[in-house]
Scaffold this active site. Structure first.
Site, PDB file in Angstrom:
ATOM      1  N   GLY A 105      -9.101  -4.096   7.500  1.00 34.46           N
ATOM      2  CA  GLY A 105      -8.442  -2.829   7.830  1.00 34.46           C
ATOM      3  C   GLY A 105      -8.618  -1.768   6.750  1.00 34.46           C
ATOM      4  O   GLY A 105      -7.941  -0.739   6.781  1.00 34.46           O
ATOM      5  N   GLU A 111      -3.639  -3.176  -1.184  1.00 33.97           N
ATOM      6  CA  GLU A 111      -3.070  -4.517  -0.949  1.00 33.97           C
ATOM      7  C   GLU A 111      -3.117  -5.333  -2.238  1.00 33.97           C
ATOM      8  O   GLU A 111      -2.151  -6.009  -2.599  1.00 33.97           O
ATOM      9  CB  GLU A 111      -3.859  -5.226   0.161  1.00 33.97           C
TER      10      GLU A 111
HETATM   11  C1  5RP Z   1      -6.334  -5.036   6.001  1.00 32.25           C
HETATM   12  C2  5RP Z   1      -6.316  -6.503   5.839  1.00 32.25           C
HETATM   13  C3  5RP Z   1      -5.665  -7.305   6.915  1.00 32.25           C
HETATM   14  O1  5RP Z   1      -4.679  -8.100   6.354  1.00 32.25           O
HETATM   15  C4  5RP Z   1      -6.688  -8.172   7.559  1.00 32.25           C
HETATM   16  O2  5RP Z   1      -7.745  -7.353   8.021  1.00 32.25           O
HETATM   17  C5  5RP Z   1      -6.105  -8.973   8.733  1.00 32.25           C
HETATM   18  O3  5RP Z   1      -5.763  -8.109   9.749  1.00 32.25           O
HETATM   19  P1  5RP Z   1      -5.207  -8.605  11.145  1.00 32.25           P
HETATM   20  O4  5RP Z   1      -3.822  -9.111  10.908  1.00 32.25           O
HETATM   21  O5  5RP Z   1      -5.260  -7.361  12.017  1.00 32.25           O
HETATM   22  O6  5RP Z   1      -6.140  -9.678  11.662  1.00 32.25           O
HETATM   23  O7  5RP Z   1      -6.792  -7.063   4.883  1.00 32.25           O
HETATM   24  O8  5RP Z   1      -7.065  -4.413   4.977  1.00 32.25           O
END
Ligand code: 5RP
Length: 228
Positions: A105, A111
């Protein structure tokens, strides 16, 4: 069960975890993505327990505020000496020793920053994310835009196939390069190697500081795994 139902079940389990383990009056770190969104929606019921939440992205901030959850700046939490015992977030891949690939994302840098301050990283996933070895999911790398060509050349030398993510600008104004086809035998070493490439802001390997707890949704219930 659909994947969304699995995500909803693990979001509920994460709320129960927070209710059981987060001391009254603490700050909670909140991740980004579809699983984190289910968690935020469920967290609304617990909002009076929190002093506030630190968001790992603008999207998470908006969703928290929509539920009336107070969003705090990380700098204020740190400089006021407030406790942030738990950070809850999803992952794109996770191993049994709780090393992860994150950044699908595009929120990986914030994060990693919020997770670094939190006492404990609680990862929330459905079972499709659990892997023997990291790397099938392309590794996201956040890059300063003017350095993208040179960084992509350096990443190709590491054995991967870097691709600039189309139409993507991070909350920090940078671009994402997704590295396909990496055989990640040593995630800690690769995380450090990529972070030393000039122009890289951070990469989506969370191995040096992985998760402490994994709540894993399966059709027969949510399993809890702890880092050994
Ligand atoms: C965003 C992330 C998310 O935690 C990762 O992509 C998982 O996303 P989802 O819960 O939609 O599968 O690292 O940068």
């Amino acid at each position: 069960m659909t994947q969304d139902e699995l995500k909803q079940s693990v979001a509920g389990a994460a709320c129960a975890y927070v209710a059981a383990h987060l001391p009254q009056g603490s700050v909670l770190g909140v991740g980004t993505g579809s699983t984190a969104n289910f968690f935020i929606d469920a967290l609304a019921a617990l909002k009076d327990r929190l002093v506030g939440a630190v968001a790992s992205s603008e999207a998470t901030k908006v969703r928290l505020e929509k539920h009336g959850i107070r969003v705090m700046e990380l700098n204020d939490v740190v400089s006021q000496g407030l406790a942030m015992p738990i950070y809850v977030d999803g992952a794109d891949e996770i191993t049994r020793d709780l090393a992860m690939i994150k950044g699908g994302g595009a929120a990986l840098t914030r994060e990693k920053i919020v997770a670094a301050v939190a006492g404990e990283f609680v990862c929330v996933c459905d079972e499709s994310k659990l892997v023997e070895r990291l790397g099938k999911f392309p590794l996201p790398v956040e890059v300063i835009p003017m350095a993208s060509a040179q960084v992509m050349q350096a990443l190709a030398k590491l054995g991967g196939e870097p691709k600039l993510r189309a139409n993507c600008m991070t909350d920090n104004g940078n671009v994402i390069v997704d590295v396909h086809g990496l055989a990640i035998a040593d995630p800690v070493q690769l995380e450090e190697t990529i972070n030393h490439v000039t122009g890289v802001v951070t990469n989506g390997l969370f191995a040096r500081r992985g998760a402490d707890v994994l709540l894993l949704a399966t059709p027969s219930g949510v399993r809890e795994l702890r880092r050994a």
